[in-house]
Design an enzyme around this catalytic site. Structure first.
Site: not given
Ligand SMILES: C[S@@+](CC[C@H](N)C(=O)[O-])C[C@H]1O[C@@H](n2cnc3c(N)ncnc32)[C@H](O)[C@@H]1O
Length: 529
Positions: A323, A345
């Site tokens: 991430d 994200k």
């Protein structure tokens, strides 16, 4: 150390010397040193004999030997070499007493002296076993075996911790112990005799540790150990064992001995463990299996705030699905052959669908790779970690979860804000602000939160802050309640902005705070300096 005094004729062989010395030594393996007249110390046979056994050899001037009182002086010897005794005088020249008076073995005369008693401890010192020989490292299997630790301070405590890892049956002898040792005793994990050490305490033990902090007591323990033939670890140079600096990664134990410097041993141990943890020393067996997924919490961003277990998993990864809030510098240090997949994200931005991430994890694990899913903070705090675990489990892929340091607690802490404080706040709530109050999909009880006295930590709530603050004030939280917004926590651009609940919308607009940010509501904010 015992001393064998030697008188010998020229041309004596090493075998003759050794036969004579062995004849007076009760135990041929016991360490001794050889002493003789300086004019004889270069005799090849004598030098060779000493070298063969690793014994020190010293030559003393006749004038010095002549001053030593001996039981059997000889006028003939005095006339020949300038001292009435060579063997006995050389044995006694450093003090002590004769155990074996001079005996003649062919062309060699030997006498054996033992050192004087130790001034502190009745019975005298032990023979130092550690110098000049190097230590013999040995792994002891102590599971189920009795071990006695004399002492109750922090050094004893550290020794006990290692012994408990080894499943030894530990008895501690000390009038006082640390609270941690006392707790172990209360829990029945060890036996504590709350008194001073006394002779006989080592009876039946396989191993002992003398860590009383009192040199006289430690020496007495070491001497009892010697008598009982129990190995005893202690700082006392005469003790039979030395505890190394140790560390463990899985089943692999690193132990470093340095008779000269405990600090250097610790430094080397730390360096080796760090290199193994980071995968720089590829000697540690991978702690993760092929075809598995490890969900790793990477912490709030600083690479130093990932757990050791997390680093180990990363060090052995073949594929890393990361991430954008995961510590990026850890990715930069991965070897080129590791496949790094960016599963960014970004809030309100580009997003790789969760199903796609799940598929990636399953596909790579099925291909037999070691997959690490690296997330920011903790995988199970707004991290969708459980969804990924469930997807892998449904596909029959084994998953390990490595918890991480969550930004919800760490980021306020890094700004000097504790989420609780004795006498001020006994509760804290972590809440997601990604949906504003009143949103049909919101699962947060905002009105109940407004009545809370304690700390509220809001994640993912920069854009929704005005609506949240208004709802909290509307339903009972005082408008002047202190608030801190901490952005980019643990990174070089970390920033803290302080305001009140009523002023929060204006402050956010004026200071242009951007995610990632955590904001904290409550009296604890005032504690930050
Ligand atoms: C999707 S959540 C993930 C939380 C993460 N699993 C954890 O335990 O920290 C992302 C939010 O965490 C907070 N956050 C994460 N890292 C942060 C950081 N370094 N500084 C400030 N806030 C951070 C922000 O509120 C951000 O919007």
């Amino acid at each position: 150390m015992r001393t064998v005094g030697i008188g010998l004729a020229s041309g004596v062989s090493a075998e003759e010397v050794l036969a004579a010395v062995d004849a007076v030594l009760p135990d041929p393996r016991a360490p001794v040193r050889l002493a003789t007249l300086d004019t004889r110390a270069g005799e090849p046979g004598l030098v060779a004999a000493a070298a063969r056994r690793g014994w020190a050899l010293t030559g003393h001037p006749a004038s010095r030997l002549a001053r030593v009182a001996v039981p059997t002086p000889s006028a003939g010897v005095a006339a020949r070499v300038g001292t009435p005794s060579v063997a006995e005088a050389a044995a006694l020249v450093e003090g002590g007493s004769l155990l074996v008076p001079k005996t003649v073995h062919g062309r060699v005369t030997v006498a054996l002296a033992v050192p004087p008693p130790h001034p502190l401890v009745p019975g005298g010192p032990l023979t130092p076993r550690t110098a000049p020989a190097v230590l013999q490292p040995t792994g002891l299997r102590l599971a189920g075996r009795a071990v006695v630790v004399v002492g109750g301070g922090t050094r004893a405590h550290r020794a006990v911790a290692g012994l408990q890892d080894a499943a030894a049956v530990v008895t501690v002898v000390a009038p006082e112990v640390t609270p941690a040792l006392e707790a172990l005793a209360t829990a029945g994990a060890l036996t504590w005799h709350p008194r001073h050490y006394g002779p006989g305490d080592l009876r039946g033990a396989w191993f002992a540790v003398a860590a009383s902090g009192d040199p006289a007591v430690d020496a007495a323990v070491a001497r009892e150990a010697e008598r009982e033939r129990v190995f005893c670890a202690s700082d006392d140079p005469a003790a039979g064992a030395v505890l190394p600096a140790t560390g463990r990664i899985g089943d692999l134990v690193v132990a470093v001995h340095d008779a000269g410097s405990a600090e250097r041993a610790t430094d080397v141990r730390d360096a080796v463990l760090a290199a193994m943890t980071d995968g720089l020393l590829p000697v540690a067996a991978p702690t993760t299996a092929r075809g598995t997924v490890v969900l790793v919490g990477g912490g709030p961003g600083d690479p130093g705030l990932i757990t050791v277990r997390g680093r180990q998993a990363l060090a052995h990864a073949e594929v890393v699905v990361a991430d954008h809030l995961a510590p990026q510098s850890l990715l930069a240090s991965l070897p080129p052959e590791v496949e790094v997949i960016d599963a960014s994200k970004l809030p309100r931005g580009r997003s790789m669908a969760q199903e796609q991430i799940n598929d990636l994890l399953v596909t790579h694990a099925r291909a037999g790779r070691r997959v690490v899913r690296l997330k920011g903070g903790d995988p199970f705090v707004y991290g969708r970690g459980m969804e990924e675990l469930q997807a892998c489990a449904a596909a029959g892929i084994p998953v390990e979860v490595v918890p991480g340091i969550t930004s919800a607690i760490a980021v306020p802490a890094l700004a000097g804000i504790p989420v609780t404080h004795r006498g001020l706040t006994h509760e804290f709530v972590v809440v997601s602000g990604h949906l504003p109050p009143g949103h049909p999909q919101s699962l947060v009880g905002w009105t109940a939160l407004a009545r809370l006295r304690g700390t509220i930590v809001v994640l993912m709530g920069v854009d929704t802050a005005p609506a949240i603050a208004a709802t909290l004030v509307e339903h009972g939280r005082a408008p002047e309640t202190p608030v801190a917004i901490v952005s980019d926590g643990s990174t070089p651009t970390q920033r803290t902005v302080r305001t009140t609940l009523a002023d929060l919308p204006r402050t956010i607009a004026e200071t242009a705070v951007r995610p990632p940010a955590v904001w904290v509501v409550g009296e604890v904010v005032s504690l930050a300096t």
